[in-house]
Design a protein around this motif. Structure first.
Motif, PDB file in Angstrom:
ATOM      1  N   VAL A 385       0.158 -76.996 -26.344  1.00 65.62           N
ATOM      2  CA  VAL A 385      -0.368 -76.458 -27.447  1.00 65.62           C
ATOM      3  C   VAL A 385       0.074 -76.931 -28.540  1.00 65.62           C
ATOM      4  O   VAL A 385       1.296 -77.517 -28.710  1.00 65.62           O
ATOM      5  N   GLY A 386      -0.585 -76.884 -29.708  1.00 70.02           N
ATOM      6  CA  GLY A 386      -0.039 -77.135 -30.969  1.00 70.02           C
ATOM      7  C   GLY A 386      -0.840 -78.552 -31.882  1.00 70.02           C
ATOM      8  O   GLY A 386      -1.043 -78.511 -32.990  1.00 70.02           O
ATOM      9  N   GLU A 387      -1.313 -79.429 -30.917  1.00 68.88           N
ATOM     10  CA  GLU A 387      -1.864 -80.465 -31.630  1.00 68.88           C
ATOM     11  C   GLU A 387      -2.708 -81.257 -30.381  1.00 68.88           C
ATOM     12  O   GLU A 387      -2.384 -80.778 -29.023  1.00 68.88           O
ATOM     13  N   PRO A 388      -3.503 -82.157 -30.588  1.00 70.38           N
ATOM     14  CA  PRO A 388      -4.443 -82.935 -29.508  1.00 70.38           C
ATOM     15  C   PRO A 388      -3.318 -83.615 -28.814  1.00 70.38           C
ATOM     16  O   PRO A 388      -2.101 -83.957 -29.422  1.00 70.38           O
ATOM     17  N   ILE A 389      -3.364 -83.397 -27.243  1.00 74.34           N
ATOM     18  CA  ILE A 389      -2.386 -84.365 -26.603  1.00 74.34           C
ATOM     19  C   ILE A 389      -3.164 -85.536 -26.285  1.00 74.34           C
ATOM     20  O   ILE A 389      -4.186 -85.455 -25.507  1.00 74.34           O
ATOM     21  N   VAL A 409      -2.717 -77.024 -18.468  1.00 82.07           N
ATOM     22  CA  VAL A 409      -3.440 -76.362 -19.259  1.00 82.07           C
ATOM     23  C   VAL A 409      -3.255 -76.698 -20.753  1.00 82.07           C
ATOM     24  O   VAL A 409      -2.513 -76.423 -21.253  1.00 82.07           O
ATOM     25  N   ASP A 410      -4.258 -77.302 -21.289  1.00 77.52           N
ATOM     26  CA  ASP A 410      -4.239 -77.925 -22.778  1.00 77.52           C
ATOM     27  C   ASP A 410      -5.024 -76.849 -23.421  1.00 77.52           C
ATOM     28  O   ASP A 410      -6.413 -76.611 -23.296  1.00 77.52           O
ATOM     29  N   THR A 411      -4.105 -76.049 -24.374  1.00 77.69           N
ATOM     30  CA  THR A 411      -4.690 -74.497 -24.636  1.00 77.69           C
ATOM     31  C   THR A 411      -4.935 -75.052 -26.384  1.00 77.69           C
ATOM     32  O   THR A 411      -4.118 -75.113 -27.166  1.00 77.69           O
ATOM     33  N   TRP A 412      -6.119 -74.931 -26.989  1.00 81.19           N
ATOM     34  CA  TRP A 412      -6.481 -74.966 -28.166  1.00 81.19           C
ATOM     35  C   TRP A 412      -6.833 -73.791 -28.822  1.00 81.19           C
ATOM     36  O   TRP A 412      -7.634 -72.988 -28.266  1.00 81.19           O
ATOM     37  N   TRP A 413      -6.102 -73.644 -29.964  1.00 81.84           N
ATOM     38  CA  TRP A 413      -6.269 -72.078 -30.744  1.00 81.84           C
ATOM     39  C   TRP A 413      -5.510 -72.455 -32.129  1.00 81.84           C
ATOM     40  O   TRP A 413      -5.101 -73.467 -32.269  1.00 81.84           O
ATOM     41  N   GLN A 414      -5.693 -71.064 -32.804  1.00 83.01           N
ATOM     42  CA  GLN A 414      -5.016 -71.385 -34.078  1.00 83.01           C
ATOM     43  C   GLN A 414      -4.436 -69.873 -34.285  1.00 83.01           C
ATOM     44  O   GLN A 414      -4.757 -69.140 -33.687  1.00 83.01           O
ATOM     45  N   THR A 415      -3.476 -70.085 -35.514  1.00 85.29           N
ATOM     46  CA  THR A 415      -2.857 -68.816 -36.049  1.00 85.29           C
ATOM     47  C   THR A 415      -4.096 -67.788 -36.401  1.00 85.29           C
ATOM     48  O   THR A 415      -3.821 -66.504 -35.863  1.00 85.29           O
ATOM     49  N   GLU A 416      -5.119 -68.167 -36.726  1.00 85.64           N
ATOM     50  CA  GLU A 416      -6.296 -67.086 -37.154  1.00 85.64           C
ATOM     51  C   GLU A 416      -6.932 -66.726 -35.791  1.00 85.64           C
ATOM     52  O   GLU A 416      -7.562 -65.606 -36.012  1.00 85.64           O
ATOM     53  N   GLY A 498     -11.937 -75.553 -39.144  1.00 88.17           N
ATOM     54  CA  GLY A 498     -11.176 -76.747 -39.672  1.00 88.17           C
ATOM     55  C   GLY A 498     -10.849 -77.910 -39.064  1.00 88.17           C
ATOM     56  O   GLY A 498     -10.410 -78.613 -39.221  1.00 88.17           O
ATOM     57  N   ASP A 499     -11.131 -77.771 -37.728  1.00 91.59           N
ATOM     58  CA  ASP A 499     -11.001 -78.837 -36.844  1.00 91.59           C
ATOM     59  C   ASP A 499     -12.364 -79.631 -36.376  1.00 91.59           C
ATOM     60  O   ASP A 499     -13.467 -79.083 -36.427  1.00 91.59           O
ATOM     61  N   GLY A 500     -12.151 -80.994 -35.897  1.00 94.38           N
ATOM     62  CA  GLY A 500     -13.094 -81.666 -35.537  1.00 94.38           C
ATOM     63  C   GLY A 500     -13.154 -81.470 -34.024  1.00 94.38           C
ATOM     64  O   GLY A 500     -12.097 -81.555 -33.419  1.00 94.38           O
ATOM     65  N   GLY A 513      -8.849 -83.136 -34.135  1.00 97.88           N
ATOM     66  CA  GLY A 513      -7.934 -83.028 -34.973  1.00 97.88           C
ATOM     67  C   GLY A 513      -8.527 -82.189 -36.178  1.00 97.88           C
ATOM     68  O   GLY A 513      -9.675 -82.112 -36.505  1.00 97.88           O
ATOM     69  N   ARG A 514      -7.699 -82.033 -37.509  1.00105.98           N
ATOM     70  CA  ARG A 514      -7.995 -81.108 -38.590  1.00105.98           C
ATOM     71  C   ARG A 514      -9.090 -82.265 -39.426  1.00105.98           C
ATOM     72  O   ARG A 514      -8.995 -83.477 -39.456  1.00105.98           O
ATOM     73  N   VAL A 515     -10.123 -81.683 -39.816  1.00108.21           N
ATOM     74  CA  VAL A 515     -11.060 -82.371 -40.594  1.00108.21           C
ATOM     75  C   VAL A 515     -10.876 -82.035 -42.137  1.00108.21           C
ATOM     76  O   VAL A 515     -11.671 -82.547 -43.170  1.00108.21           O
ATOM     77  N   LEU A 519      -2.324 -81.081 -42.691  1.00106.33           N
ATOM     78  CA  LEU A 519      -1.597 -81.812 -41.595  1.00106.33           C
ATOM     79  C   LEU A 519      -0.799 -81.013 -40.474  1.00106.33           C
ATOM     80  O   LEU A 519      -0.682 -80.183 -40.483  1.00106.33           O
ATOM     81  N   ASN A 520      -0.811 -81.932 -39.537  1.00108.74           N
ATOM     82  CA  ASN A 520      -0.198 -81.252 -38.173  1.00108.74           C
ATOM     83  C   ASN A 520       0.939 -82.259 -37.902  1.00108.74           C
ATOM     84  O   ASN A 520       0.787 -83.333 -37.118  1.00108.74           O
ATOM     85  N   VAL A 521       2.082 -81.988 -38.305  1.00107.59           N
ATOM     86  CA  VAL A 521       3.344 -82.810 -38.098  1.00107.59           C
ATOM     87  C   VAL A 521       4.138 -81.935 -36.863  1.00107.59           C
ATOM     88  O   VAL A 521       4.513 -80.929 -37.158  1.00107.59           O
ATOM     89  N   HIS A 524       3.601 -78.606 -36.312  1.00113.84           N
ATOM     90  CA  HIS A 524       3.795 -77.787 -37.227  1.00113.84           C
ATOM     91  C   HIS A 524       2.699 -78.066 -38.460  1.00113.84           C
ATOM     92  O   HIS A 524       2.404 -79.156 -38.907  1.00113.84           O
ATOM     93  N   ARG A 525       1.880 -76.829 -38.855  1.00115.03           N
ATOM     94  CA  ARG A 525       0.679 -76.971 -39.849  1.00115.03           C
ATOM     95  C   ARG A 525       1.243 -77.061 -41.280  1.00115.03           C
ATOM     96  O   ARG A 525       2.244 -76.089 -41.546  1.00115.03           O
ATOM     97  N   MET A 526       0.615 -77.771 -42.150  1.00119.29           N
ATOM     98  CA  MET A 526       1.318 -77.824 -43.384  1.00119.29           C
ATOM     99  C   MET A 526       0.156 -78.617 -44.387  1.00119.29           C
ATOM    100  O   MET A 526      -0.744 -79.275 -43.895  1.00119.29           O
TER     101      MET A 526
HETATM  102  C1  6R9 Z   1      -1.702 -72.428 -31.839  1.00118.38           C
HETATM  103  C2  6R9 Z   1      -1.494 -73.214 -33.072  1.00118.38           C
HETATM  104  C3  6R9 Z   1      -3.681 -74.637 -35.344  1.00118.38           C
HETATM  105  C4  6R9 Z   1      -3.955 -76.053 -35.270  1.00118.38           C
HETATM  106  C5  6R9 Z   1      -5.597 -76.219 -34.883  1.00118.38           C
HETATM  107  C6  6R9 Z   1      -5.731 -77.551 -34.133  1.00118.38           C
HETATM  108  C7  6R9 Z   1      -4.194 -77.745 -33.629  1.00118.38           C
HETATM  109  C8  6R9 Z   1      -3.438 -76.559 -31.625  1.00118.38           C
HETATM  110  C9  6R9 Z   1      -4.534 -77.798 -30.014  1.00118.38           C
HETATM  111  C10 6R9 Z   1      -4.774 -78.323 -31.390  1.00118.38           C
HETATM  112  C11 6R9 Z   1      -5.701 -79.952 -30.304  1.00118.38           C
HETATM  113  C12 6R9 Z   1      -4.854 -78.275 -28.955  1.00118.38           C
HETATM  114  N1  6R9 Z   1      -4.126 -77.457 -32.222  1.00118.38           N
HETATM  115  N2  6R9 Z   1      -3.614 -76.602 -30.495  1.00118.38           N
HETATM  116  N3  6R9 Z   1      -5.500 -79.309 -31.385  1.00118.38           N
HETATM  117  N4  6R9 Z   1      -5.509 -79.391 -28.956  1.00118.38           N
HETATM  118  N5  6R9 Z   1      -4.500 -77.906 -27.651  1.00118.38           N
HETATM  119  O1  6R9 Z   1      -1.097 -74.334 -32.806  1.00118.38           O
HETATM  120  O2  6R9 Z   1      -1.674 -72.448 -34.294  1.00118.38           O
HETATM  121  O3  6R9 Z   1      -0.059 -73.461 -36.179  1.00118.38           O
HETATM  122  O4  6R9 Z   1      -2.260 -72.303 -36.683  1.00118.38           O
HETATM  123  O5  6R9 Z   1      -2.338 -74.659 -35.480  1.00118.38           O
HETATM  124  O6  6R9 Z   1      -3.315 -76.811 -34.329  1.00118.38           O
HETATM  125  O7  6R9 Z   1      -5.692 -78.620 -35.504  1.00118.38           O
HETATM  126  O8  6R9 Z   1      -6.520 -76.000 -35.963  1.00118.38           O
HETATM  127  P1  6R9 Z   1      -1.598 -73.207 -35.606  1.00118.38           P
END
Ligand code: 6R9
Length: 648
Positions: A385-389, A409-416, A498-500, A513-515, A519-521, A524-526
């Motif tokens: 989780v957290g960014e594209p793998i 399991v590659d889990t995509w989601w967001q704080t929102e 906000g993602d593509g 990734g984000r469009v 940034l995703n460093v 960590h979102r910034m």
């Molecule tokens: C849970 C979390 C959200 C942003 C999201 C996207 C990226 C998170 C991902 C992923 C590709 C995944 N992101 N999981 N991109 N594959 N499995 O990370 O929340 O800190 O709010 O970040 O992270 O860009 O929009 P948050």
């Protein structure tokens, strides 16, 4: 692209089959009322709901309510309801920074601690709806603080322990919070983090802005020396002796706020994402159970920090609501050495392991022998989780860490989103390295182009979600207008992530990734705007533009273009000073990787910075800068290319 079919071993005992996934998914989108009416029952309600879904994404009227007439208490769901059946089972398995340090806390013990802290908060005047800020290291008391707030109906706002005093102050002000829970010091990778000192400084800054902190509850972690303000500061180990270990949970409405979590957007200051009680808990617990195929008695470990949403939903609320044993790790992946994760897996017989691509890439770089020297026989499911793998990292994780025995399991989601939206389910969904695969129940993703036209079938575009799910954020704390503007104004009647993303011929989702300017460093979102505003707050800086560029380990690195004030000279020393300044303003996670001194920035005649060009130069891909004819002064580009900092 390779497909890894669900193996027979993964099917055995799995929660759902492929057919069940399809049936459940169909029902969840055709009859969301019926589907969620049924699954909402997975949590204990004080007063059961009769209304299920009442949601609108309509412009000017975005309103999201789930189970709105039900009442419950989230901490009672995570604690009290397990006491009769699993009071002596370990709830939190804590592994310290030092490998010799660990603790097992049973559900009964955790219940007692949470009640005590709830009573301490009450004794200090905290009431329903008050905001409690939590600035803690990864120790069980962080979870205790969250659950104690939830128990009395206070709203917690957890601030990552790596954030600076300034960042903490901004969040205290934003949440109008007068209660802060922290620790003397944190411990990470053998190094101390001066949390109390930072908190003291943050309180000074917040006070100047009119937000006074009246109570600071301090947990003793290291025993290091700290300053003390009598009348405001309270030691947890002393206060807990003065109160009872019973505290009856407050009856809360499903839509009463549970927490605020600040996160970065493309513009302005971080937003206070607000989550409420009922829908959030239903969604966090249901995803935790099905995505990780969690089985009673298993040891589950999510390596995130509680300062991020992953820690909220998948260290604390989801697992504890499900009566799981959740492992909490204080340290870092490479301390004392890069085998640490796998040693912890063996020590505690971890079955399910959930981490971030940045950690996977770093450990991959440390060499396979650091993994293969450990057993890992207990592992059953791996998560990311957290960014594209990238497929290479995915494949390494699958092959070397999981020995092809464990689904990834590659889990995509967001704080929102509060919980996981797009993900495989072990035992049900075939895997493709690098793809988050298919939507969870109730989630309806859609691709749109920049004009908002829907893209059907195979294709790439902007990722939207067309209808609500129970874990969705409800508003930006104190600014509903900003909520609508940020998420519902780009594309009508849709939530814009906000993602593509790309959808392949099998309907699988690939998040690219984000469009936007986020940034995703290292996961960590910034916001680029946050780093820019930190840079321009330095007296020698006149202007700054920040972009991301591909970074082998971090996913994205931070590239800063800085224009200095008249008469200042571009020295190596100043570069270091600026890096230190940004770390000071935001925190170490925002350290610039590259700083390029730029006499001018590429701007349009109307003064807009052309970030597209800056991104290309940062990527060292200046051969294809595209149309520069609209620039006010095309000459600046040559200078930028000549002095670029990222040469391959
Ligand atoms: C849970 C979390 C959200 C942003 C999201 C996207 C990226 C998170 C991902 C992923 C590709 C995944 N992101 N999981 N991109 N594959 N499995 O990370 O929340 O800190 O709010 O970040 O992270 O860009 O929009 P948050």
């Amino acid at each position: 692209m390779t497909t890894i079919q669900v193996k027979d071993e993964w099917k055995a005992g799995a929660k759902l089959t492929a057919d069940q996934y399809r049936d459940w998914y169909r029902r969840s989108v055709e009859d969301p009322e019926g589907f969620w009416a049924e699954h909402g029952k997975r949590v204990d309600w004080i007063n059961p709901y009769t209304k299920v879904k009442n949601t609108s994404f309509a412009p000017g009227n975005v309103d999201i309510r789930w189970f709105e007439d039900g009442t419950l208490n989230v901490s009672a769901n995570c604690l009290d309801r397990h006491l009769a059946t699993r009071g002596d089972q370990t709830a939190i398995l804590w592994e310290g920074d030092d490998p010799a340090d660990s603790r097992a806390i049973s559900y009964r013990e955790l219940h007692g601690e949470v009640c005590r802290m709830a009573n301490v908060l009450l004794a200090n005047g905290v009431k329903k709806g008050d905001r409690v800020t939590i600035y803690m290291p990864m120790i069980p008391e962080a979870a205790v603080a969250m659950l104690a707030s939830a128990r009395i109906g206070a709203v917690h706002s957890v601030v990552f322990g790596g954030f600076s005093p300034d960042a903490l102050a901004g969040r205290l002000e934003g949440a109008q919070s007068s209660v802060l829970i922290t620790a003397d010091e944190g411990l990470r990778g053998g190094r101390k983090v001066p949390l109390k000192k930072n908190a003291d400084r943050a309180c000074e800054i917040a006070a100047q802005a009119g937000q006074a902190v009246s109570t600071m509850l301090v947990v003793r972690r290291t025993g290091g020396d700290v300053a003390w303000q009598d009348g405001r500061d309270v030691w947890w180990h002393e206060a807990r002796e003065e109160v009872s270990a019973d505290c009856s949970p407050a009856e809360m409405g499903a839509e009463d706020p549970l927490f605020i979590l600040y996160t970065s957007g493309s513009t302005g200051k971080p937003k206070g994402v607000l989550h409420t009680s009922g829908g959030y808990l239903v969604y966090a617990s249901m995803t935790h159970e099905y995505v990780f195929d969690y089985r009673d008695g298993e040891i589950y470990w999510c390596t995130a920090d509680v300062g991020w949403v992953t820690g909220h939903s998948y260290i604390v609320y989801g697992p504890l609501a499900n009566g799981a044993t959740t492992l909490m790790f204080e340290g870092v992946p490479n301390y004392p050495d890069p085998s640490r994760f796998w040693q912890v897996v063996d020590k505690h017989k971890v079955n399910i392991f959930y981490t971030a691509p940045t950690a996977i890439r770093a450990l991959m770089g440390a060499g396979d022998d650091k993994v293969t020297s450990t057993s890992r026989a207990s592992l059953r499911v791996l998560g990311s989780v957290g960014e594209p793998i990238n497929p290479e990292a995915w494949t390494w994780y699958y092959r070397v860490v999981g020995e092809e025995r464990c689904p990834v399991v590659d889990t995509w989601w967001q704080t929102e989103t509060g919980g996981i939206l797009i993900t495989p389910l072990p035992g049900a969904i075939d895997l493709k390295p690098g793809s988050a695969t298919l939507p969870f129940f109730g989630v309806q993703p859609q691709l749109v182009d920049n004009e908002g036209e829907v893209i059907e079938g195979e294709g790439a575009g902007n990722l939207c979600i067309t209808d609500s799910w129970p874990g969705q954020m409800r508003t930006v704390y104190g600014d509903h207008e900003r909520f609508e503007q940020t998420y519902f104004s780009t594309y009508r009647d849709k939530y814009f992530t906000g993602d593509g993303a790309r959808r392949d011929a099998d309907g699988y989702w690939w998040i690219t990734g984000r469009v936007d300017d986020v940034l995703n460093v290292s996961g960590h979102r910034m916001g680029t705007a946050e780093v820019e505003s930190a840079l321009v707050s330095h007296p020698k800086v006149s202007e700054a533009a920040v972009v991301g560029y591909p970074h082998d380990l971090k996913g994205q690195g931070i590239y800063c273009y800085v224009t200095l004030m008249e008469g200042e000279s571009e020295t190596e020393e100043l570069r270091k000073e600026l890096v230190a300044h940004v770390r000071n303003e935001i925190g170490p996670i925002a350290s610039p990787d590259k700083i390029q001194f730029a006499p001018g920035l590429p701007k349009t005649r109307s003064g807009k910075i052309m970030r597209r060009i800056l991104r290309k130069i940062a990527e060292d891909d200046f051969g294809a800068l595209g149309d520069t004819s609209t620039l006010a002064d095309p000459g600046v580009v040559e200078d930028l290319v000549e002095h670029r900092q990222n040469r391959k």
